[in-house]
Write a protein that holds these residues in place. Sequence first.
Motif, PDB file in Angstrom:
ATOM      1  N   ARG A 119    -100.653  45.714 -31.667  1.00  0.00           N
ATOM      2  CA  ARG A 119    -100.334  44.384 -31.131  1.00  0.00           C
ATOM      3  C   ARG A 119     -99.578  43.570 -32.190  1.00  0.00           C
ATOM      4  O   ARG A 119     -98.372  43.459 -32.141  1.00  0.00           O
ATOM      5  CB  ARG A 119    -101.629  43.688 -30.687  1.00  0.00           C
ATOM      6  CG  ARG A 119    -101.415  42.559 -29.700  1.00  0.00           C
ATOM      7  CD  ARG A 119    -101.103  41.229 -30.350  1.00  0.00           C
ATOM      8  NE  ARG A 119    -102.125  40.817 -31.306  1.00  0.00           N
ATOM      9  CZ  ARG A 119    -101.960  39.806 -32.137  1.00  0.00           C
ATOM     10  NH1 ARG A 119    -100.848  39.100 -32.132  1.00  0.00           N
ATOM     11  NH2 ARG A 119    -102.906  39.493 -33.003  1.00  0.00           N
ATOM     12  N   ASP A 120    -100.262  43.078 -33.207  1.00  0.00           N
ATOM     13  CA  ASP A 120     -99.575  42.296 -34.245  1.00  0.00           C
ATOM     14  C   ASP A 120     -98.539  43.170 -34.965  1.00  0.00           C
ATOM     15  O   ASP A 120     -97.455  42.715 -35.310  1.00  0.00           O
ATOM     16  CB  ASP A 120    -100.608  41.782 -35.269  1.00  0.00           C
ATOM     17  CG  ASP A 120    -100.431  40.298 -35.553  1.00  0.00           C
ATOM     18  OD1 ASP A 120     -99.473  39.713 -35.030  1.00  0.00           O
ATOM     19  OD2 ASP A 120    -101.240  39.723 -36.318  1.00  0.00           O
ATOM     20  N   HIS A 148    -108.422  37.409 -40.663  1.00  0.00           N
ATOM     21  CA  HIS A 148    -107.143  37.946 -40.181  1.00  0.00           C
ATOM     22  C   HIS A 148    -106.079  37.313 -41.067  1.00  0.00           C
ATOM     23  O   HIS A 148    -105.798  36.125 -40.952  1.00  0.00           O
ATOM     24  CB  HIS A 148    -106.966  37.558 -38.711  1.00  0.00           C
ATOM     25  CG  HIS A 148    -105.650  37.946 -38.095  1.00  0.00           C
ATOM     26  ND1 HIS A 148    -105.551  38.865 -37.069  1.00  0.00           N
ATOM     27  CD2 HIS A 148    -104.364  37.553 -38.343  1.00  0.00           C
ATOM     28  CE1 HIS A 148    -104.282  39.003 -36.710  1.00  0.00           C
ATOM     29  NE2 HIS A 148    -103.535  38.208 -37.466  1.00  0.00           N
ATOM     30  N   HIS A 161    -102.225  37.207 -43.032  1.00  0.00           N
ATOM     31  CA  HIS A 161    -100.824  37.643 -43.086  1.00  0.00           C
ATOM     32  C   HIS A 161    -100.348  37.606 -44.528  1.00  0.00           C
ATOM     33  O   HIS A 161    -100.963  36.990 -45.396  1.00  0.00           O
ATOM     34  CB  HIS A 161     -99.961  36.775 -42.170  1.00  0.00           C
ATOM     35  CG  HIS A 161    -100.013  37.257 -40.747  1.00  0.00           C
ATOM     36  ND1 HIS A 161     -99.063  38.071 -40.197  1.00  0.00           N
ATOM     37  CD2 HIS A 161    -100.950  37.066 -39.785  1.00  0.00           C
ATOM     38  CE1 HIS A 161     -99.389  38.355 -38.943  1.00  0.00           C
ATOM     39  NE2 HIS A 161    -100.534  37.748 -38.663  1.00  0.00           N
ATOM     40  N   ASN A 194     -98.908  41.982 -41.812  1.00  0.00           N
ATOM     41  CA  ASN A 194    -100.346  41.675 -41.832  1.00  0.00           C
ATOM     42  C   ASN A 194    -100.968  42.281 -43.086  1.00  0.00           C
ATOM     43  O   ASN A 194    -100.305  42.968 -43.841  1.00  0.00           O
ATOM     44  CB  ASN A 194    -101.015  42.324 -40.615  1.00  0.00           C
ATOM     45  CG  ASN A 194    -100.691  41.621 -39.314  1.00  0.00           C
ATOM     46  OD1 ASN A 194     -99.533  41.519 -38.955  1.00  0.00           O
ATOM     47  ND2 ASN A 194    -101.708  41.154 -38.625  1.00  0.00           N
TER      48      ASN A 194
END
Length: 536
Positions: A11-12, A205, A207, A241
């Motif tokens: 997804r990301d 989460h 980045h 990420n």
Amino acid sequence: MEVKIYDSTLRDGTQAEDFCFSAEDKVRIALKLDDIGIHYIEGGWPGSNPKDAEFFREIRNYQLKQARIAAFGSTHHPGSTAASDPNLKALLEANTELVTIFGKSWTVHVKDALRTTLDRNLDLISESIKFMRQQGKTVFYDAEHFFDGFNADPQYALATVGKAMEAGAECAILCDTNGGSLPSQIQKGINAVKEKFPGIPFGIHAHNDSDLAVANSLTAVEMGAMQVQGTINGVGERCGNADLCSIMANLCLKMGYACLGPENLKRLRQVSRFILELANIPSNPYQPFVGRSAFAHKGGIHISAVEKNPKTYEHIDPGLVGNKRRILVSDLSGRTAVKRKAEEFGLKFSKSDPVAMQVLEELKDLENQGFQFEAAEASFELLINRTMGKSKKYFELVSFRVIDQKLSENKDPVAEATIQIQVGGQLEHTAALGNGPVNALDKALRKSLEKFYPELKNMELIDYKVRVLPSLAGTGSKVRVLIESTDGQDQWGTVGVSHDIIEASWQALVDSINYKMYKAEKDNGAEKSVERRKTR
Ligand SMILES: [Zn+2]
């Protein structure tokens, strides 16, 4: 102690530039991630991408070992209700038992991106999660921009997390969505969450815009995070990420978390490569833990120290993550390096063996001519073989000719190559067209050889580099050609040097093909010896 790994590569990860997968690729990746013991796999955002819906339909046909598939989506639209919202509907249609809902934590985003009031945003979070809970789903709540939000308005950011937990979310994942936070800021945000909601299950989460995604994720784990979200190889929007390869290796090897378990961790490099291969993205040789150069030693002092005790220049045993130590051969290195290098290829001789001296001399001679073997290990392996008198000729060149023809100003030129080779007394004469002389030559050579060696069919050239070498006084300049080839399984580099670019390319091309043939024989031999062991 356990930390659960939540993979968002599908997804990301696919939000990275030049990075995309078919639904079929995604299924293959999900199965691989399940196989190595990843706990959660985020399959996609069904509300934003129809391709993702296909993945969710398809993955239901498989029995996974332990991974739980998550569907990802936003809180419902400010103008609708949870029950009538098309995004939440698409999320339900993904038919996963686990959903991840993200909501806004940052006042700027609520006002400027969502264009609603701060109170209404709290409702959206609460209603969306409650609705999903009523539908029987387990909900993870991604607090988007939590740390930036916390900086701007701590009370509001904390209130969004409180709403999500009240509504029935199982875990609040605090996101550094813009990737700009420092570890100290992550600490501050998490401390506030822990103070306000003691005992709350939370995750991270991060980045990588400040190159701190891994550090920030590990900081969160040290502070009690029970879930880490990231992607394999750190692919993702902008700078990516948090790289799960580094995170999982650090958790297992440095921080004492069970994570994947030691056996699965040994497959880390393989999984990292598998995903890049499917995405058709070249690997980063310098990637920590899993990169090709992560345990490569070049300086003579380093090589002899590592020889005595690998700990002198290696932070972990490369085998623990499925990588290997590499000794780079260059004029910086001595006999130890040649010996070690030969061992890597499964060839054994002692440091005082005359072969080592001979290889070293030939190496120095070739490097003087402009050859360079650091990126052409296949050529070097063939060189050692030749010196040991072990090399085999798979074909003999009789002649080749290459013509480049341009027929008008606005048309691309066409190249044609004709070649004559001899294989075991049989003469083969072939021609091929190409989009350039080297391409035409490669095609003609392979066309003529595939008849004898069908294993060449799955081989292709993936990279071609030419470098003009500085000329010595009184001589014309030379070029060095580096070719990178693959057969889907392995990747290898070969080199050629000449005053003539076609000749340099030819040398590298011939080495590449010889290496493939030699490797096929070696693999065959290995398989046979395994079979023999079995029957004994
Ligand atoms: Zn993200």
